[in-house]
Design a protein around this motif. Sequence first.
Motif, PDB file in Angstrom:
ATOM      1  N   ILE A 228       0.842  -1.208   0.000  1.00 14.76           N
ATOM      2  CA  ILE A 228       0.000   0.000   0.000  1.00 14.76           C
ATOM      3  C   ILE A 228       0.872   1.251   0.000  1.00 14.76           C
ATOM      4  CG2 ILE A 228      -1.618   1.354   1.390  1.00 14.76           C
ATOM      5  CD1 ILE A 228      -2.848  -1.325   2.299  1.00 14.76           C
ATOM      6  N   ILE A 229       1.922   1.266   0.812  1.00 17.12           N
ATOM      7  CA  ILE A 229       2.817   2.427   0.870  1.00 17.12           C
ATOM      8  C   ILE A 229       3.518   2.628  -0.467  1.00 17.12           C
ATOM      9  CG2 ILE A 229       4.936   3.319   1.936  1.00 17.12           C
ATOM     10  CD1 ILE A 229       4.008   1.917   4.539  1.00 17.12           C
ATOM     11  N   LEU A 231       2.438   1.728  -3.421  1.00 16.48           N
ATOM     12  CA  LEU A 231       1.475   2.207  -4.417  1.00 16.48           C
ATOM     13  C   LEU A 231       1.180   3.695  -4.261  1.00 16.48           C
ATOM     14  CD1 LEU A 231      -1.097  -0.761  -4.412  1.00 16.48           C
ATOM     15  CD2 LEU A 231       0.562  -0.188  -6.210  1.00 16.48           C
ATOM     16  N   ASN A 232       1.434   4.228  -3.066  1.00 18.39           N
ATOM     17  CA  ASN A 232       1.161   5.650  -2.800  1.00 18.39           C
ATOM     18  C   ASN A 232       2.434   6.387  -2.396  1.00 18.39           C
ATOM     19  OD1 ASN A 232      -2.074   5.735  -2.610  1.00 18.39           O
ATOM     20  ND2 ASN A 232      -1.367   3.860  -1.614  1.00 18.39           N
ATOM     21  N   THR A 234       4.403   8.528  -3.635  1.00 19.83           N
ATOM     22  CA  THR A 234       4.544   9.965  -3.857  1.00 19.83           C
ATOM     23  C   THR A 234       3.822  10.795  -2.792  1.00 19.83           C
ATOM     24  OG1 THR A 234       2.634   9.947  -5.354  1.00 19.83           O
ATOM     25  CG2 THR A 234       4.826   9.686  -6.345  1.00 19.83           C
ATOM     26  N   GLU A 235       2.868  10.169  -2.104  1.00 21.97           N
ATOM     27  CA  GLU A 235       2.110  10.887  -1.081  1.00 21.97           C
ATOM     28  C   GLU A 235       2.713  10.741   0.318  1.00 21.97           C
ATOM     29  OE1 GLU A 235      -2.115  10.072  -1.277  1.00 21.97           O
ATOM     30  OE2 GLU A 235      -1.923   9.477  -3.384  1.00 21.97           O
ATOM     31  N   VAL A 236       3.699   9.848   0.469  1.00 19.73           N
ATOM     32  CA  VAL A 236       4.275   9.574   1.788  1.00 19.73           C
ATOM     33  C   VAL A 236       4.914  10.816   2.413  1.00 19.73           C
ATOM     34  CG1 VAL A 236       6.072   8.274   3.011  1.00 19.73           C
ATOM     35  CG2 VAL A 236       4.555   7.104   1.400  1.00 19.73           C
ATOM     36  N   LEU A 320      -2.939   7.297   4.233  1.00 19.05           N
ATOM     37  CA  LEU A 320      -2.789   7.344   2.776  1.00 19.05           C
ATOM     38  C   LEU A 320      -4.102   7.032   2.054  1.00 19.05           C
ATOM     39  CD1 LEU A 320       0.649   5.520   2.365  1.00 19.05           C
ATOM     40  CD2 LEU A 320       0.170   7.911   1.779  1.00 19.05           C
ATOM     41  N   GLY A 321      -5.112   6.589   2.802  1.00 22.66           N
ATOM     42  CA  GLY A 321      -6.390   6.224   2.200  1.00 22.66           C
ATOM     43  C   GLY A 321      -7.373   7.379   2.183  1.00 22.66           C
ATOM     44  N   SER A 340      -9.876   1.086   5.363  1.00 23.81           N
ATOM     45  CA  SER A 340      -8.725   1.721   4.707  1.00 23.81           C
ATOM     46  C   SER A 340      -7.987   0.729   3.824  1.00 23.81           C
ATOM     47  CB  SER A 340      -7.772   2.303   5.758  1.00 23.81           C
ATOM     48  OG  SER A 340      -8.404   3.327   6.494  1.00 23.81           O
ATOM     49  N   TYR A 343     -10.020   0.153   0.764  1.00 27.74           N
ATOM     50  CA  TYR A 343      -9.913   1.319  -0.123  1.00 27.74           C
ATOM     51  C   TYR A 343      -8.711   1.176  -1.051  1.00 27.74           C
ATOM     52  CZ  TYR A 343      -8.984   6.171  -1.512  1.00 27.74           C
ATOM     53  OH  TYR A 343      -8.724   7.309  -2.229  1.00 27.74           O
ATOM     54  N   HIS A 344      -7.608   0.660  -0.496  1.00 25.69           N
ATOM     55  CA  HIS A 344      -6.378   0.535  -1.283  1.00 25.69           C
ATOM     56  C   HIS A 344      -6.354  -0.705  -2.160  1.00 25.69           C
ATOM     57  CE1 HIS A 344      -4.235   3.854   0.657  1.00 25.69           C
ATOM     58  NE2 HIS A 344      -4.589   3.378   1.848  1.00 25.69           N
TER      59      HIS A 344
END
Length: 478
Positions: A228-229, A231-232, A234-236, A320-321, A340, A343-344
Amino acid sequence: MDIIESFFGLLGDLTWGWALVPLLVIFGVFITLMTGFVQFTFFKRMFGVLTGDKESADPNSVSARAALMLSVGGRVGGGNIAGVAVAITLGGPGAVFWMWAIALVGMATSLVECSIAQLFKRRQPDGTFRGGPANSIIHGLGAEYKWLAVFYAFCLLAAFGLGFNAFQGNTVAGSIESSLGVSRYLTGALLAGVTALIVFGGIRRIAKISEVVVPVMAMLYLLMAIVIIFLNITEVPGVIATIVANAFGFEEAVGGGMGAAIANGIRRGLFSNEAGLGSAPNVAAAADVRHPVSQGITQSFSVFIDTMLICSCTAFVILLGGVYAPGAEEIDGVVLTQQSMAYHLGDWTQYLLSFMVLLFAFSSIIYNYYLGENAVAVMSQNPLATQVLRVIIVAVVFLGAAAPGATAVFFFSDPMMGLLAVVNLVAIMMLLPVCLRLLKDFRHQLAQGVQRPVLDSQQYSDLDIDHSAWEHHKAEER
């Protein structure tokens, strides 16, 4: 019954509400300073227990690695899945920062309490070791304090052996009933049956099961969170910035701002990692190691695994969700984490999460049982008492799973845990000079080029320790 519940409610307020959390924080900072920031100076050494050889070749002993896995299995549980979600809901993203902070402080507290428990452990007739805060009180502070050790043991049995095992059974049955529609009675019967097979096998079987279950449990959960981290990714950085900003009041996600973040982060962090609560030293004392500080370092590492790795993964999955909304209507902790993940990765994750909840709760039941067994050993020397406890534990697990409202009976668990934590903290502070002496010896041996320091028990002849627990390692070194 109302009067009894009010009494235990008052005890809970006096411990967790007013005294215990500040004590854990203040004593933790003090211990960190007095020990020379052991959680940082020995951090690299902590990983050795995962890659190095087992401490003892004795087939009857419990290795340092097995003790670590049993301890992690006990620490990791609902606090990592539901507790983090509750902390974020009530305290905002900033609560995560304060969970990290209290874990770093708690690593030093855990090292001290577990090193002390190791020093005062006793060899049993079957070759295993037994110890913990109760033993440390009796043999470290003196026989005149045995009443305090018995009081501690009673609180340990009530909180962990009985109350929390009923809660874990209830958690598993509820999760499986919700996601798979399986009857609580069937789940309870299966869980109780497996529990019986393990607890009647003693500490060696418990440790061997933990060495298998805990790594699988932790790696499954970490792997899902890492996906999950990734996949996201860029948002971390933005999530980390939000956590820090909320932690210091630069942004306010919930009412109460920085104060709410500190209060909820510290409290949920302490509930999750258990540093200073007096539970983990019981397991730490069972390990056969060359020096008490070695197991203290190992147990400090379990705090790191619990909070800095597993709790952090839960936090990032939530933040992140798109399910969590600051200030929105409160969602139950497990549900927020579950939603959450869905959601991912999709709705299928609810089934995997139910399986992980089963593993988390099962490892906690094993851990809680051993704490209860340790408590009974302090209160009674009759071997029959342990057998009776095993039967009661199996029954408690089944009853907790079968009846949705059964755990309401165990309203005394949190106050009992609060009382035993207060007793444990008092004992830690009274025995801190002994631990500082151990640390000085450990560091001196490292400075002399000794890669794996060994305790020379004769240097501690002024203390009431079991020399037979250490002489075999000294003989091996010679």
